[in-house]
Scaffold this motif. Sequence first.
Motif, PDB file in Angstrom:
ATOM      1  N   GLU A 280       0.835  -1.139   0.033  1.00 24.37           N
ATOM      2  CA  GLU A 280       0.114  -0.038   0.026  1.00 24.37           C
ATOM      3  C   GLU A 280       1.027   1.040  -0.148  1.00 24.37           C
ATOM      4  O   GLU A 280       0.654   2.235  -0.648  1.00 24.37           O
ATOM      5  CB  GLU A 280      -0.843  -0.072   1.132  1.00 24.37           C
ATOM      6  CG  GLU A 280      -1.910   1.074   1.274  1.00 24.37           C
ATOM      7  CD  GLU A 280      -3.068   0.774  -0.054  1.00 24.37           C
ATOM      8  OE1 GLU A 280      -3.492   1.751  -0.421  1.00 24.37           O
ATOM      9  OE2 GLU A 280      -3.270  -0.287  -0.423  1.00 24.37           O
TER      10      GLU A 280
ATOM     11  N   LYS B  37       2.164   1.947  -3.509  1.00 25.19           N
ATOM     12  CA  LYS B  37       1.444   2.554  -4.187  1.00 25.19           C
ATOM     13  C   LYS B  37       1.031   4.044  -4.063  1.00 25.19           C
ATOM     14  O   LYS B  37       1.017   4.829  -5.010  1.00 25.19           O
ATOM     15  CB  LYS B  37       0.172   1.808  -4.084  1.00 25.19           C
ATOM     16  CG  LYS B  37      -0.160   0.373  -4.708  1.00 25.19           C
ATOM     17  CD  LYS B  37      -1.564  -0.212  -4.184  1.00 25.19           C
ATOM     18  CE  LYS B  37      -1.454  -1.619  -4.937  1.00 25.19           C
ATOM     19  NZ  LYS B  37      -2.783  -2.279  -4.335  1.00 25.19           N
TER      20      LYS B  37
ATOM     21  N   GLN C  94       4.091   5.926  -5.366  1.00 18.46           N
ATOM     22  CA  GLN C  94       4.161   5.901  -6.828  1.00 18.46           C
ATOM     23  C   GLN C  94       3.168   7.141  -7.201  1.00 18.46           C
ATOM     24  O   GLN C  94       3.546   7.861  -8.123  1.00 18.46           O
ATOM     25  CB  GLN C  94       3.630   4.755  -7.552  1.00 18.46           C
ATOM     26  CG  GLN C  94       3.769   4.696  -8.866  1.00 18.46           C
ATOM     27  CD  GLN C  94       3.464   3.397  -9.677  1.00 18.46           C
ATOM     28  OE1 GLN C  94       3.099   2.426  -8.794  1.00 18.46           O
ATOM     29  NE2 GLN C  94       3.108   3.372 -11.019  1.00 18.46           N
TER      30      GLN C  94
END
Length: 487
Positions: A433, A436, A439
Amino acid sequence: MMDKTKTIKSGQEQAVASWINYLNQVRLNQMNEVLKQEQSNLNEAMATINETLNKISVDIVNNGKGRGGVKGMHGFIAEVSECGIGNAREQIVGKAPIYTWINDDGPADLQRGNILIQQKFASSGNHLSLCAIRQHLHMYPYFLDEDGVYVIPKDHYDKIKWLLSIPEEKANKMPTSTGEFSLKQWKEVHKFFEEGDIPLEKVEPSKLRYDEVQKDTYEETFSKEVDSLKKTNKERVAHAKEEAAPKLSEGVKATVVSAGIEGASSLCLEINKKRKEGKKLKDFNGDDWKDIAGATGKGTLKGGIRGASIYTLTNYSATPAAVASAIVTASFGVADQVYQLKQGQIDEQTFIENSEMLCLDASISALSSFAGQVLIPVPIIGAVIGNTVGTMMYQIAKDNFSSYEQKIFEEYRKSICLVDKELNEQYQEFVDEMGKDMQMFMELLDKAFAPDISLAFEGSIELAKSCGVPTDEILDSKDKLVAYFLD
């Protein structure tokens, strides 16, 4: 029941390990003391060099207006340099300074112990400073009788020695066109020492050449001397480390002593074993002595292997002595299990279980020795006591826990494994998580700082929203921008 023989053997093994560790530590402590002394020597030598440079700069050169004038200044530079560099070279090897700058315009410039030194750095007339020596001795005819010596530039001295080594027949044939050789100079040098009253042994070379003590060159001279002193220090440090390195002779000593200790222990334990069987020493027969000799020989061999292995492991693989001894002990035990497996005396499951237990026994011994050495910081003693106590506690626990307690431990182990698995899964989810989110954040940063103004404006709005900035506070229109900066 607790195996007393096993405890004694374990203690003896760790005693050997602790003794070898003590040998290593003594050697390393001595090296550390030498390295500290070498650093102190370097510091003192550098301090002398800096002090000498400052004295030349302030007291002698003084912006070109110092002592000796333009023609004689180099003589004073030579005196102070000889004193400072000479002392620094003594200090770098751990000796006390031996030079003193007299500085009284008397017959001697320097003193080295009980020896008085008059320095002559003269280049006029190409007389290699010999005329200056002659003039000084004329003024102070008693100088040589009072343990006085003359010091001239190193290059002058080397040239004199070279000229004195040339016989007359060869000198008359040598070319003079290159300027390297002068027949007139050759004759002057030979006449000075063969007919004069100043022997060559009363003339010494300076540590410096004539060109190295000039007003414009002395700083470079000292810079090179600093490099030379540092090189000497580096070489002495390397030598100290080499001297402190593990040696074959010390390894042999560790091997022999370990073999003797383990052999003697095996002898005593085997005799004690026979005595416990009800036999008196006088009743031992040939078979008994054969068993004793076999056990002693085996113990001696194992002791030699143990000593050599521990010495090698502790010195070449940074393995603690207690761990090294444990490795050797476990290796002997596992090797015996391999033999029994090959002979069909045990099956594979028993081999695995016995090997695990041997390694565990060795680990307990090593851990106990560590603890003992920390709590009782006396070489060998702490390791033996710690090993004995730890081994006894482990043996009691291993021999007396019932299946009920063992079942509890097994259930506890399973619950820990289950919790560990759950935590690993949660941790992995968190990492995924987080990856992500990172990113997404990097994409927003790229957009917010894009070269295109319109794209950067949109990106900065999205970045602000992702960071939780209230919508009404975000400058997302031209009117808001104008109001924020101009109103």
